[in-house]
Scaffold this active site. Structure first.
Site, PDB file in Angstrom:
ATOM      1  NE  ARG A   8       0.863  -2.573  -6.693  1.00 31.86           N
ATOM      2  CZ  ARG A   8       0.987  -1.876  -8.023  1.00 31.86           C
ATOM      3  NH1 ARG A   8       1.749  -0.860  -7.891  1.00 31.86           N
ATOM      4  NH2 ARG A   8       0.540  -2.326  -8.888  1.00 31.86           N
ATOM      5  CE  LYS A  58      -9.654  -5.725  -8.900  1.00 32.28           C
ATOM      6  NZ  LYS A  58      -8.716  -5.379  -9.726  1.00 32.28           N
ATOM      7  CE  LYS A  82      -3.142  -9.700  -5.303  1.00 27.60           C
ATOM      8  NZ  LYS A  82      -2.930  -8.680  -5.582  1.00 27.60           N
ATOM      9  CG  ASP A 129      -6.538 -11.045  -6.056  1.00 25.64           C
ATOM     10  OD1 ASP A 129      -5.041 -11.506  -7.149  1.00 25.64           O
ATOM     11  OD2 ASP A 129      -6.596  -9.692  -5.586  1.00 25.64           O
ATOM     12  CD  GLU A 154      -5.749  -5.731  -4.086  1.00 24.04           C
ATOM     13  OE1 GLU A 154      -5.387  -4.812  -4.573  1.00 24.04           O
ATOM     14  OE2 GLU A 154      -5.310  -7.339  -4.532  1.00 24.04           O
ATOM     15  CG  ASP A 195      -8.340  -7.085  -4.523  1.00 22.16           C
ATOM     16  OD1 ASP A 195      -8.953  -6.247  -4.833  1.00 22.16           O
ATOM     17  OD2 ASP A 195      -7.842  -7.188  -6.553  1.00 22.16           O
TER      18      ASP A 195
END
Ligand code: BES
Ligand code: MN
Ligand code: ZN
Length: 492
Positions: A346, A272, A260, A283, A344, A265
């Site tokens: 996944r 968030k 990933k 991330d 996101e 993010d």
């Protein structure tokens, strides 16, 4: 562009010499038991070394694995640092103590000599790795620089000198690539966009038998990589999917690694809270670890093919961002209703897993800072492993050998219905409780029958607290040692 600081010079020695008294010699000495009075506690064989150098033990730490500098900067070769390793300590404890010592003397420009009372080859390489990992620091954005550790020597008994030195190439490669992964994580997200990361990967992986290719936005659209397109479309920095393939002439199998790589993010439109965003430059740690692992495998010329997939995108909110309820199509054709744009990872991993599986590798591993639920379940230092039972066990065994804490987690069938969507094949969010497992179940949809394991390293990939053992504050490089050991085990 990313530039890395050089590692200190490193060697194993069986004698400590006072190198002309030009730089301080700093010696760490084991104590047989926790002690306040170092003089009384210095262990036997090292007492000789100390005496030969006219060193005096000045103090001891109170607990195993920690150190306390009791005097530095005194006249050359009269500096003693007393560390608290018990003779029966494990290799990992030697590693962590060596890292603590290195951090303690960082900034002094010292020639560090570690005399830890090493008895086995395993302890020797663990201490060497610990010292090199402890010497790490990230100075890119600092204008106030201090001298780095000049060189490191680890004192071993003469009988171990040959075997220890034979292992030092691996130690150096593992340390260099851990530094690499840490630097990538620590780099500010305005400097490490998906395009910068992709360009860096192409440059860093210029090695014999390694081929790196990068798909840009146009190619991603053409290839049906709807996860990357959807996650990246709210950002002015477009997504990339990088493939780093190492292929030795005689390969004992093929392992695919998917990472990933969300360079930042924000959560997207499902934004968030400000506090949760502060660490989200990390991330992309999974992608950093995958890149570092493929490079390490190539540098070691491991007889196994390894293909790394870096799923790079920036998750931002904007007028062009993916909306909750948008339906997208992953590479391979599965449709996903995006209910929460903060789930996101996944989506890009689904693209990466589908593409990786098309090459029919023997085994497929992915590594990701995937869920906050991972941190809730296992805390900041232990990673989670899900997937096919045999691959899961293989990863955990590799972690045990590599000195990284990983714990098995289930993929319970009863949580799968929570991912049902009324409009698409699957939704990207399900039950909140067991969120780490739900994320794993989502990924499972994209691996088909390929043996697979998923590593959720949301906790251990990034250390928000004070340094401890080999973990500095910030990016840790967690997972590299495990993945490399996994490859070596398969290649042997
Ligand atoms: N990158 C985060 C997970 C994360 C959280 C990593 C904290 C490291 C520290 C991930 O993209 C995320 O936001 N996950 C959501 C999923 C949820 C919306 C289903 C989460 O865990 O809250
Ligand atoms: Mn997210
Ligand atoms: Zn994320």
């Amino acid at each position: 562009m990313i530039a890395h600081a050089p590692l200190p010079a490193f060697e194993f020695v069986d004698k400590v010499s006072d190198k002309a008294g030009k730089v301080p010699v700093i010696v760490a000495v084991p104590v047989a038991r926790p002690a306040k009075d170092g003089d009384a506690a210095v262990a036997g064989p090292l007492a000789e070394t100390l005496a030969a150098l006219d060193l005096t033990a000045l103090g001891a730490s109170e607990s195993a694995g920690s150190v306390r500098v009791t005097a530095t900067g005194a006249a050359p070769a009269t500096v003693a640092l007393v560390g608290g390793i018990c003779p029966e300590a494990s290799a990992d404890e030697f590693r962590d103590a060596a890292a603590n010592v290195a951090r303690e003397v960082d900034g002094t420009g010292a020639r560090l000599v570690l005399a830890l009372g090493i008895e086995t080859a395993e302890q020797a390489s663990a201490a060497a790795l610990g010292a090199l990992l402890g010497a790490y620091r990230f100075d890119r954005y600092r204008t106030d620089t201090r001298p780095a550790i000049d060189s490191i020597a680890v004192l071993v008994p003469a009988r171990l000198l040959k075997s220890a030195s034979a292992a030092s190439q691996r130690v150096r490669i593992l340390a260099t690539n851990t530094w690499r992964a840490r630097d990538l994580v620590n780099t500010a997200p305005n400097d490490l966009t998906p395009a910068e990361f992709a360009a860096y990967a192409i440059k860093a992986a210029k090695l014999p038998r390694v081929k790196t290719t990068s798909l840009d936005l146009e190619a991603l659209k053409a290839g049906g990589f709807g996860g990357h397109v959807a996650v990246g479309q709210g950002s002015i920095n477009p997504p990339h999917l990088v493939k780093v393939a190492y292929k030795p002439s005689k390969a004992k199998g093929h392992v695919a690694l998917v990472g990933k790589g969300i360079t930042f993010d924000s959560g997207g439109l499902s934004i968030k809270p400000a506090k949760s965003m502060e660490t989200m430059k990390s991330d992309m740690a999974g992608a950093a670890t995958v890149l570092a692992t493929v490079i390490a495998a190539a540098e070691l010329s491991l007889p196994i093919a390894v293909t790394g997939w870096l799923c790079l995108a920036e998750n931002m909110p904007s007028g062009s961002a993916t909306r909750p309820s948008d339906v997208i199509t992953i590479h391979g054709g599965t449709t996903v209703e995006v209910l929460n744009t903060d789930a996101e990872g996944r989506l890009v991993l689904a693209d990466g897993l589908s593409a990786a599986r098309e090459e029919k590798p023997d085994v497929l591993l992915d590594i990701a800072t995937l869920t906050g639920a991972q941190l809730v379940a296992l805390g900041p230092e232990i990673g989670a492993v899900m997937g096919s039972e045999d691959v899961r066990s293989e990863v955990i065994a590799a972690g045990d050998a590599a000195g990284e804490d990983l714990w098995p987690m289930p993929l319970p069938a009863h949580l799968r219905p929570s991912l049902k969507s009324p409009v698409a094949d699957i939704a990207n969010m399900g039950d909140r409780f067991g969120g780490m497992l739900v994320a794993g179940l989502f990924l499972k949809e994209f691996v088909g029958s390929t043996p697979w394991a998923h590593l959720d390293v949301a906790g251990p990939a990034y250390n928000e607290r004070a340094p401890h053992g080999i973990a500095p504050t910030g990016g840790t490089g967690f997972g590299l040692s495990t993945l490399l050991t996994f490859l070596e085990t398969r290649a042997s």
